[in-house]
Design an enzyme around this catalytic site. Structure first.
Site, PDB file in Angstrom:
ATOM      1  N   ARG A 231       0.686  -1.175   0.016  1.00 54.39           N
ATOM      2  CA  ARG A 231       0.085  -0.015  -0.115  1.00 54.39           C
ATOM      3  C   ARG A 231       0.935   1.294  -0.138  1.00 54.39           C
ATOM      4  O   ARG A 231       1.911   1.133   0.743  1.00 54.39           O
ATOM      5  CB  ARG A 231      -0.796   0.031   1.326  1.00 54.39           C
ATOM      6  CG  ARG A 231      -2.084  -0.962   1.364  1.00 54.39           C
ATOM      7  CD  ARG A 231      -2.952  -0.360   0.155  1.00 54.39           C
ATOM      8  NE  ARG A 231      -4.549  -1.325   0.075  1.00 54.39           N
ATOM      9  CZ  ARG A 231      -4.392  -2.251  -0.825  1.00 54.39           C
ATOM     10  NH1 ARG A 231      -3.548  -2.557  -1.746  1.00 54.39           N
ATOM     11  NH2 ARG A 231      -5.645  -3.239  -0.849  1.00 54.39           N
ATOM     12  N   GLU A 260      -4.522   7.333  -4.803  1.00 51.57           N
ATOM     13  CA  GLU A 260      -4.655   7.149  -6.090  1.00 51.57           C
ATOM     14  C   GLU A 260      -5.716   7.513  -6.670  1.00 51.57           C
ATOM     15  O   GLU A 260      -6.696   7.734  -6.030  1.00 51.57           O
ATOM     16  CB  GLU A 260      -4.547   5.758  -6.057  1.00 51.57           C
ATOM     17  CG  GLU A 260      -3.073   5.017  -5.424  1.00 51.57           C
ATOM     18  CD  GLU A 260      -3.168   3.257  -5.379  1.00 51.57           C
ATOM     19  OE1 GLU A 260      -4.265   2.885  -5.909  1.00 51.57           O
ATOM     20  OE2 GLU A 260      -2.368   2.933  -4.782  1.00 51.57           O
ATOM     21  N   HIS A 279      -1.305   0.421  -9.963  1.00 47.91           N
ATOM     22  CA  HIS A 279      -1.944  -0.493  -9.039  1.00 47.91           C
ATOM     23  C   HIS A 279      -2.624  -1.577  -9.778  1.00 47.91           C
ATOM     24  O   HIS A 279      -3.908  -1.972  -9.862  1.00 47.91           O
ATOM     25  CB  HIS A 279      -3.054   0.196  -8.214  1.00 47.91           C
ATOM     26  CG  HIS A 279      -3.274  -0.536  -6.926  1.00 47.91           C
ATOM     27  ND1 HIS A 279      -3.830   0.175  -5.646  1.00 47.91           N
ATOM     28  CD2 HIS A 279      -3.500  -1.958  -6.635  1.00 47.91           C
ATOM     29  CE1 HIS A 279      -3.876  -0.828  -4.974  1.00 47.91           C
ATOM     30  NE2 HIS A 279      -4.117  -1.897  -5.338  1.00 47.91           N
TER      31      HIS A 279
HETATM   32  P1  NDP Z   1      -1.068 -11.651   4.285  1.00 50.32           P
HETATM   33  O1  NDP Z   1      -1.979 -11.355   5.317  1.00 50.32           O
HETATM   34  O2  NDP Z   1      -1.149 -13.093   3.975  1.00 50.32           O
HETATM   35  O3  NDP Z   1       0.408 -11.270   4.925  1.00 50.32           O
HETATM   36  C1  NDP Z   1       0.691 -10.234   5.605  1.00 50.32           C
HETATM   37  C2  NDP Z   1       2.188 -10.553   5.941  1.00 50.32           C
HETATM   38  O4  NDP Z   1       2.604  -9.225   6.419  1.00 50.32           O
HETATM   39  C3  NDP Z   1       2.453 -11.481   6.879  1.00 50.32           C
HETATM   40  O5  NDP Z   1       3.502 -12.092   6.776  1.00 50.32           O
HETATM   41  C4  NDP Z   1       2.632 -10.941   8.304  1.00 50.32           C
HETATM   42  O6  NDP Z   1       3.371 -11.251   9.209  1.00 50.32           O
HETATM   43  C5  NDP Z   1       3.224  -9.478   7.660  1.00 50.32           C
HETATM   44  N1  NDP Z   1       2.875  -8.209   8.524  1.00 50.32           N
HETATM   45  C6  NDP Z   1       1.908  -7.651   9.061  1.00 50.32           C
HETATM   46  N2  NDP Z   1       2.145  -6.572   9.795  1.00 50.32           N
HETATM   47  C7  NDP Z   1       3.523  -6.598   9.988  1.00 50.32           C
HETATM   48  C8  NDP Z   1       4.344  -5.869  10.628  1.00 50.32           C
HETATM   49  N3  NDP Z   1       3.951  -4.940  11.585  1.00 50.32           N
HETATM   50  N4  NDP Z   1       5.654  -5.941  10.635  1.00 50.32           N
HETATM   51  C9  NDP Z   1       6.364  -6.824   9.680  1.00 50.32           C
HETATM   52  N5  NDP Z   1       5.373  -7.833   9.096  1.00 50.32           N
HETATM   53  C10 NDP Z   1       4.079  -7.577   9.318  1.00 50.32           C
HETATM   54  O7  NDP Z   1      -1.384 -10.765   3.159  1.00 50.32           O
HETATM   55  P2  NDP Z   1      -1.337 -11.090   1.615  1.00 50.32           P
HETATM   56  O8  NDP Z   1       0.164 -11.597   1.327  1.00 50.32           O
HETATM   57  O9  NDP Z   1      -2.474 -11.512   0.974  1.00 50.32           O
HETATM   58  O10 NDP Z   1      -1.379  -9.379   1.181  1.00 50.32           O
HETATM   59  C11 NDP Z   1      -0.392  -8.423   1.504  1.00 50.32           C
HETATM   60  C12 NDP Z   1      -1.071  -7.118   0.906  1.00 50.32           C
HETATM   61  O11 NDP Z   1      -0.466  -7.177  -0.228  1.00 50.32           O
HETATM   62  C13 NDP Z   1      -2.441  -6.721   1.058  1.00 50.32           C
HETATM   63  O12 NDP Z   1      -2.599  -6.298   2.357  1.00 50.32           O
HETATM   64  C14 NDP Z   1      -2.512  -5.365   0.075  1.00 50.32           C
HETATM   65  O13 NDP Z   1      -2.094  -4.427   0.574  1.00 50.32           O
HETATM   66  C15 NDP Z   1      -1.436  -5.773  -0.867  1.00 50.32           C
HETATM   67  N6  NDP Z   1      -1.951  -6.264  -2.443  1.00 50.32           N
HETATM   68  C16 NDP Z   1      -1.648  -5.236  -3.433  1.00 50.32           C
HETATM   69  C17 NDP Z   1      -1.976  -5.644  -4.398  1.00 50.32           C
HETATM   70  C18 NDP Z   1      -1.489  -4.907  -5.708  1.00 50.32           C
HETATM   71  O14 NDP Z   1      -2.212  -5.247  -6.905  1.00 50.32           O
HETATM   72  N7  NDP Z   1      -0.730  -3.855  -5.663  1.00 50.32           N
HETATM   73  C19 NDP Z   1      -2.794  -6.893  -5.143  1.00 50.32           C
HETATM   74  C20 NDP Z   1      -2.981  -7.845  -3.820  1.00 50.32           C
HETATM   75  C21 NDP Z   1      -2.552  -7.305  -2.377  1.00 50.32           C
HETATM   76  P3  NDP Z   1       2.719 -12.791   9.968  1.00 50.32           P
HETATM   77  O15 NDP Z   1       3.162 -13.660   8.882  1.00 50.32           O
HETATM   78  O16 NDP Z   1       3.631 -12.629  10.984  1.00 50.32           O
HETATM   79  O17 NDP Z   1       1.169 -12.639  10.136  1.00 50.32           O
HETATM   80  C1  OXD Z   2      -5.624  -5.796  -3.177  1.00 50.16           C
HETATM   81  C2  OXD Z   2      -5.255  -4.806  -4.409  1.00 50.16           C
HETATM   82  O1  OXD Z   2      -5.670  -5.728  -1.971  1.00 50.16           O
HETATM   83  O2  OXD Z   2      -5.651  -5.152  -5.449  1.00 50.16           O
HETATM   84  O3  OXD Z   2      -6.404  -6.860  -3.625  1.00 50.16           O
HETATM   85  O4  OXD Z   2      -4.596  -4.006  -3.974  1.00 50.16           O
END
Ligand code: NDP
Ligand code: OXD
Length: 316
Positions: A231, A260, A279
């Site tokens: 994000r 955005e 995005h």
């Molecule tokens: P998940 O919830 O599966 O994974 C999140 C990860 O972030 C976990 O490993 C978690 O740690 C870690 N995390 C959370 N908080 C912290 C912190 N404070 N410090 C360090 N690590 C942290 O999410 P996804 O992988 O499914 O998605 C991640 C993000 O990608 C979404 O939230 C979205 O914002 C973004 N996204 C963007 C897209 C795009 O097109 N640009 C598309 C899809 C997603 P732990 O494993 O210990 O819980």
């Molecule tokens: C999502 C994204 O969070 O597209 O899926 O950013």
């Protein structure tokens, strides 16, 4: 409480694809769907909904929906919903998990390969009919640091390793996500200093907002690239611009931004070593999202717990 053997009354709210979702579900026997594509048509259509599928939703309507039990977000990120005070605490928020890892990996690898293989330079040379050889770099042997080793981060890690990269992963608590080296949030500086590519795949939460600021940017190698597909607000944009101006890092590849669409006046457009993508690193395709929604509708009908429920207190 789940309703035995009938599908929940569902509102699908989406500006361009509400009908497509409804048709997809209808074809699988889910008739209890109301499709809404304009905000002004939501009320009173959603008044007795038990479930809502949406990206965003007008928060002032939540308290007027007494039957609402769960929301299926048609995306992975839920930062826009989790802390809405209007949303009653007992309503479960489910997010989408599964289809994004492949797309995100291709985005990240395409952008990294474009840099190391000099694709822009080669296209320029071709357009000017210049035959000039050079030695491209490789991804093999370099360190990809992934901040956020969740569902998407782990998928990227697997594919990056196939290119011979070493993966350093940072997560909040878990360390069993298969990185070659694991870091915790208190090790951000060490983590940032260890990478050739620093890819942000974190959710936006109170803890991660602005986490990439002056200190992390200063710790990065001058040859390293920052990549953000998590994000926009994970990065302190002013600090990033300052780091680019001071050549503290090699460049930035950005898919997400604090605001955005990115305003035409934003200086990020103008840096030769900044890549802007709008995005689209991993998009929500109707068939993928509808399948996840359908699985949750079936689980709800059968009295089973829903998949991919967000921990609202944790923020992801
Ligand atoms: P998940 O919830 O599966 O994974 C999140 C990860 O972030 C976990 O490993 C978690 O740690 C870690 N995390 C959370 N908080 C912290 C912190 N404070 N410090 C360090 N690590 C942290 O999410 P996804 O992988 O499914 O998605 C991640 C993000 O990608 C979404 O939230 C979205 O914002 C973004 N996204 C963007 C897209 C795009 O097109 N640009 C598309 C899809 C997603 P732990 O494993 O210990 O819980
Ligand atoms: C999502 C994204 O969070 O597209 O899926 O950013």
């Amino acid at each position: 409480m789940a309703n035995s053997k009938r599908f929940a009354r569902l509102v699908v709210y989406h500006p361009s694809s509400a009908q497509a979702y409804a048709q997809w579900l209808l074809a699988r026997g889910v008739a209890s769907v109301v499709a809404v594509d304009r905000e002004e048509d939501l009320w009173p259509a959603c008044a007795d909904a038990e479930a809502v599928a949406c990206w965003d939703f007008p928060p002032e309507l939540w308290p007027k929906m007494p039957a609402l039990r769960w929301i299926q977000v048609l995306a992975a990120g839920v930062d826009h919903l989790v802390d809405q005070s209007e949303l009653p605490a007992q309503v479960q928020i489910c997010r989408a998990v599964g289809p994004f890892g492949e797309q995100m990996s291709e985005w990240a690898l395409a952008e990294m390969l474009a840099q190391v293989r000099g694709l822009d330079r080669l296209r320029r040379q071709q357009s000017e009919r210049i035959w000039q050889r050079f030695v491209p770099a490789t991804l093999a042997g370099s360190v990809l640091g992934i901040a956020g080793m969740g569902a998407i981060g782990q998928a990227v890690a697997t594919r990056a390793r196939a290119f011979g990269m070493t993966v350093h992963g940072l997560s909040r608590g878990r360390t069993d996500h298969g990185a070659d080296r694991s870091f915790r949030p208190e090790q951000w500086i060490e983590f940032a200093a260890s990478c050739d590519w620093l890819l942000l795949l974190l959710p936006l939460t109170a803890e991660t907002k602005g986490v990439v600021g002056p200190a992390v940017l200063a710790a990065m190698r001058p040859s390293a690239w920052l990549m953000n597909a998590g994000r926009g607000k994970l990065v302190d944009e002013r600090a990033l611009l300052a780091a680019l101006d001071r050549h503290q890092i090699a460049g930035a590849i950005l898919d997400v931004f604090g605001e955005e669409p990115l305003a035409p006046s934003n200086p990020l457009w103008t840096y030769p070593n900044v890549v802007v993508t709008p995005h689209l690193a991993a998009v929500s395709r109707v068939e993928d999202m509808a399948d996840i929604l359908y699985q949750n509708l079936c689980r709800d009908r059968d009295g089973l717990s829903l998949m991919h429920v967000v921990d609202r207190g944790r923020g992801y």
